[in-house]
Structure formats: structure tokens, C-alpha cells
Design a protein around this motif. Structure first.
Motif, PDB file in Angstrom:
ATOM      1  N   GLN A 112       0.824  -1.206   0.000  1.00  0.00           N
ATOM      2  CA  GLN A 112       0.000   0.000   0.000  1.00  0.00           C
ATOM      3  C   GLN A 112       0.860   1.258   0.000  1.00  0.00           C
ATOM      4  O   GLN A 112       0.478   2.272  -0.589  1.00  0.00           O
ATOM      5  N   GLU A 113       2.045   1.194   0.624  1.00  0.00           N
ATOM      6  CA  GLU A 113       2.981   2.315   0.566  1.00  0.00           C
ATOM      7  C   GLU A 113       3.456   2.520  -0.870  1.00  0.00           C
ATOM      8  O   GLU A 113       3.559   3.654  -1.349  1.00  0.00           O
ATOM      9  N   GLN A 114       3.736   1.417  -1.548  1.00  0.00           N
ATOM     10  CA  GLN A 114       4.171   1.503  -2.947  1.00  0.00           C
ATOM     11  C   GLN A 114       3.048   2.059  -3.821  1.00  0.00           C
ATOM     12  O   GLN A 114       3.294   2.866  -4.723  1.00  0.00           O
ATOM     13  N   LEU A 115       1.818   1.652  -3.535  1.00  0.00           N
ATOM     14  CA  LEU A 115       0.679   2.161  -4.284  1.00  0.00           C
ATOM     15  C   LEU A 115       0.518   3.665  -4.061  1.00  0.00           C
ATOM     16  O   LEU A 115       0.247   4.418  -4.993  1.00  0.00           O
ATOM     17  N   THR A 116       0.735   4.104  -2.821  1.00  0.00           N
ATOM     18  CA  THR A 116       0.661   5.532  -2.504  1.00  0.00           C
ATOM     19  C   THR A 116       1.730   6.310  -3.262  1.00  0.00           C
ATOM     20  O   THR A 116       1.469   7.417  -3.761  1.00  0.00           O
ATOM     21  N   GLU A 117       2.927   5.745  -3.361  1.00  0.00           N
ATOM     22  CA  GLU A 117       3.991   6.408  -4.117  1.00  0.00           C
ATOM     23  C   GLU A 117       3.614   6.547  -5.588  1.00  0.00           C
ATOM     24  O   GLU A 117       3.857   7.586  -6.205  1.00  0.00           O
ATOM     25  N   LEU A 118       2.998   5.513  -6.140  1.00  0.00           N
ATOM     26  CA  LEU A 118       2.554   5.593  -7.529  1.00  0.00           C
ATOM     27  C   LEU A 118       1.427   6.619  -7.690  1.00  0.00           C
ATOM     28  O   LEU A 118       1.369   7.336  -8.698  1.00  0.00           O
ATOM     29  N   GLU A 119       0.544   6.701  -6.704  1.00  0.00           N
ATOM     30  CA  GLU A 119      -0.525   7.705  -6.753  1.00  0.00           C
ATOM     31  C   GLU A 119       0.058   9.108  -6.681  1.00  0.00           C
ATOM     32  O   GLU A 119      -0.406  10.024  -7.369  1.00  0.00           O
ATOM     33  N   ASP A 120       1.107   9.292  -5.850  1.00  0.00           N
ATOM     34  CA  ASP A 120       1.785  10.591  -5.783  1.00  0.00           C
ATOM     35  C   ASP A 120       2.427  10.942  -7.124  1.00  0.00           C
ATOM     36  O   ASP A 120       2.388  12.097  -7.557  1.00  0.00           O
ATOM     37  N   ALA A 121       3.016   9.944  -7.784  1.00  0.00           N
ATOM     38  CA  ALA A 121       3.611  10.174  -9.104  1.00  0.00           C
ATOM     39  C   ALA A 121       2.542  10.589 -10.109  1.00  0.00           C
ATOM     40  O   ALA A 121       2.754  11.504 -10.919  1.00  0.00           O
ATOM     41  N   ALA A 122       1.386   9.937 -10.054  1.00  0.00           N
ATOM     42  CA  ALA A 122       0.289  10.296 -10.956  1.00  0.00           C
ATOM     43  C   ALA A 122      -0.169  11.728 -10.706  1.00  0.00           C
ATOM     44  O   ALA A 122      -0.434  12.486 -11.649  1.00  0.00           O
ATOM     45  N   GLU A 123      -0.239  12.117  -9.440  1.00  0.00           N
ATOM     46  CA  GLU A 123      -0.643  13.490  -9.113  1.00  0.00           C
ATOM     47  C   GLU A 123       0.377  14.498  -9.630  1.00  0.00           C
ATOM     48  O   GLU A 123       0.008  15.573 -10.115  1.00  0.00           O
ATOM     49  N   ALA A 124       1.663  14.172  -9.546  1.00  0.00           N
ATOM     50  CA  ALA A 124       2.708  15.067 -10.067  1.00  0.00           C
ATOM     51  C   ALA A 124       2.583  15.210 -11.584  1.00  0.00           C
ATOM     52  O   ALA A 124       2.740  16.306 -12.127  1.00  0.00           O
ATOM     53  N   ILE A 125       2.289  14.112 -12.259  1.00  0.00           N
ATOM     54  CA  ILE A 125       2.118  14.166 -13.713  1.00  0.00           C
ATOM     55  C   ILE A 125       0.882  14.986 -14.057  1.00  0.00           C
ATOM     56  O   ILE A 125       0.896  15.793 -14.997  1.00  0.00           O
ATOM     57  N   LYS A 126      -0.197  14.821 -13.292  1.00  0.00           N
ATOM     58  CA  LYS A 126      -1.407  15.613 -13.535  1.00  0.00           C
ATOM     59  C   LYS A 126      -1.133  17.099 -13.329  1.00  0.00           C
ATOM     60  O   LYS A 126      -1.646  17.939 -14.074  1.00  0.00           O
ATOM     61  N   ALA A 127      -0.306  17.430 -12.335  1.00  0.00           N
ATOM     62  CA  ALA A 127       0.057  18.839 -12.112  1.00  0.00           C
ATOM     63  C   ALA A 127       0.839  19.382 -13.306  1.00  0.00           C
ATOM     64  O   ALA A 127       0.615  20.520 -13.748  1.00  0.00           O
ATOM     65  N   ALA A 128       1.743  18.572 -13.852  1.00  0.00           N
ATOM     66  CA  ALA A 128       2.487  18.991 -15.045  1.00  0.00           C
ATOM     67  C   ALA A 128       1.551  19.137 -16.240  1.00  0.00           C
ATOM     68  O   ALA A 128       1.730  20.031 -17.076  1.00  0.00           O
ATOM     69  N   LEU A 129       0.536  18.289 -16.316  1.00  0.00           N
ATOM     70  CA  LEU A 129      -0.435  18.369 -17.405  1.00  0.00           C
ATOM     71  C   LEU A 129      -1.304  19.621 -17.310  1.00  0.00           C
ATOM     72  O   LEU A 129      -1.866  20.068 -18.305  1.00  0.00           O
ATOM     73  N   GLN A 130      -1.413  20.202 -16.125  1.00  0.00           N
ATOM     74  CA  GLN A 130      -2.153  21.461 -16.010  1.00  0.00           C
ATOM     75  C   GLN A 130      -1.413  22.579 -16.742  1.00  0.00           C
ATOM     76  O   GLN A 130      -2.032  23.482 -17.283  1.00  0.00           O
ATOM     77  N   GLU A 131      -0.083  22.491 -16.758  1.00  0.00           N
ATOM     78  CA  GLU A 131       0.721  23.483 -17.466  1.00  0.00           C
ATOM     79  C   GLU A 131       0.739  23.226 -18.974  1.00  0.00           C
ATOM     80  O   GLU A 131       0.793  24.152 -19.761  1.00  0.00           O
TER      81      GLU A 131
END
Length: 164
Positions: A112-131
Motif C-alpha cells: 500500500q505504501e508503494q501504491l501511494t507512491e505511484l498515486e503521488d507520481a500520478a498526481e505530479a504528472i497531472k500537475a504537469a499536465l495542467q501546465e
């Protein structure tokens, strides 16, 4: 910084070049191969489900990236609306996968920690996609992170006969 690199190199050089396993692994490998060949095809449903979900996301991205030449302007999914649709679809598929595997014990404790890290990565990519909302490389990265989440969930819930 240079002393850190020297210290790291010294530590790496001090490690043994080879490491022998604590026990004979061939028996486990042989059992896993036999179990895989004897297993009914219904045991592979989570693999199929995750693969189907990834394929569906890829088809949606491919379809949405095609220009609409003869279709009337009907607000196609692009930019943030595409990211939002992909994220919603992924969450729905991930929830379905987790529900289908809820009775299967996890083979590791920190998944679940690894899944959370992947979710954080997805959120970072989504933030970059806002730009840069139409950046296909970022969309592919997001799809890849989503696929990694499916694979992680699937692998930690693999039946014991698949583990070596």
C-alpha cells in the motif's frame, strides 16, 4: 559531495561480489512451473482484467487524440477534461480490481505504501499536465503509472502457487 561518492564507492567495493541463497531454490521453481502448467485458466482473471483496463485506457487516449475532421464541434475530450476522464476511469477500474482481490491475501506488507507512491507520481504528472494539457509524453507517463498500479495490485495478490 566528492567525499560522499568516495565513501559510497568504498562501501560498494566492500560488498561481496556473489551471494548464495539461504536454501535450494530449485524445488520452489519446479513447483511453481508445475503449478502454472496445471492451473486452470480461470486463475488468471486478475491479469486479464488489468490488461483489459490498460487496453481500454490506451484506446481512449488514441481515440481522443485523433482529429475530428467530419464530426461537428461537440467539445471533444482534450486537455484537462481528458486527464479527468482517464483518472476517473482508472479509479473505477482500480476499485473493481481491489474488490475482486479483497479475499486474496497480499504476499507483502508494504504494497500500500508503494501504491501511494505511484498515486503521488500520478498526481505530479497531472500537475504537469495542467501546465501543458496536450503533452502526449505526459499522457503516456500517466498511463504508464496507472498500468504500474494495476501490476502492483495484481502481483501482491498473486496466489501462493505463483510465488517462488
Amino acid at each position: 559531495m566528492e567525499t560522499f561518492e568516495k565513501h559510497l564507492e568504498q562501501q560498494l567495493n566492500a560488498l561481496p561480489r556473489e551471494r548464495q541463497p539461504d536454501k535450494d531454490l530449485w524445488q520452489g521453481i519446479d513447483l511453481a512451473i508445475q503449478a502454472r502448467s496445471d492451473a486452470p485458466q480461470t486463475k488468471r482473471q486478475p491479469v486479464w482484467l488489468a490488461s483489459a483496463a490498460v487496453l481500454m485506457v490506451a484506446v481512449i487516449i488514441g481515440f481522443m487524440m485523433q482529429p475530428f475532421s467530419s464530426a461537428p464541434e461537440t467539445d471533444p475530450l482534450t486537455g484537462q477534461s481528458l486527464v479527468k476522464a482517464l483518472s476517473q476511469q482508472h479509479e473505477k477500474e482500480k476499485s473493481a480490481l481491489l474488490v475482486s482481490l479483497e479475499d486474496t491475501p497480499a504476499v507483502t506488507g508494504n504494497w500500500q505504501e508503494q501504491l501511494t507512491e505511484l498515486e503521488d507520481a500520478a498526481e505530479a504528472i497531472k500537475a504537469a499536465l495542467q501546465e501543458d494539457p496536450n503533452n502526449t509524453a505526459l499522457l503516456r507517463m500517466l498511463q504508464s503509472v496507472y498500468q504500474q498500479q494495476f501490476l502492483l495490485i495484481e502481483r501482491v495478490h498473486a496466489p501462493k502457487w505463483q510465488q517462488i
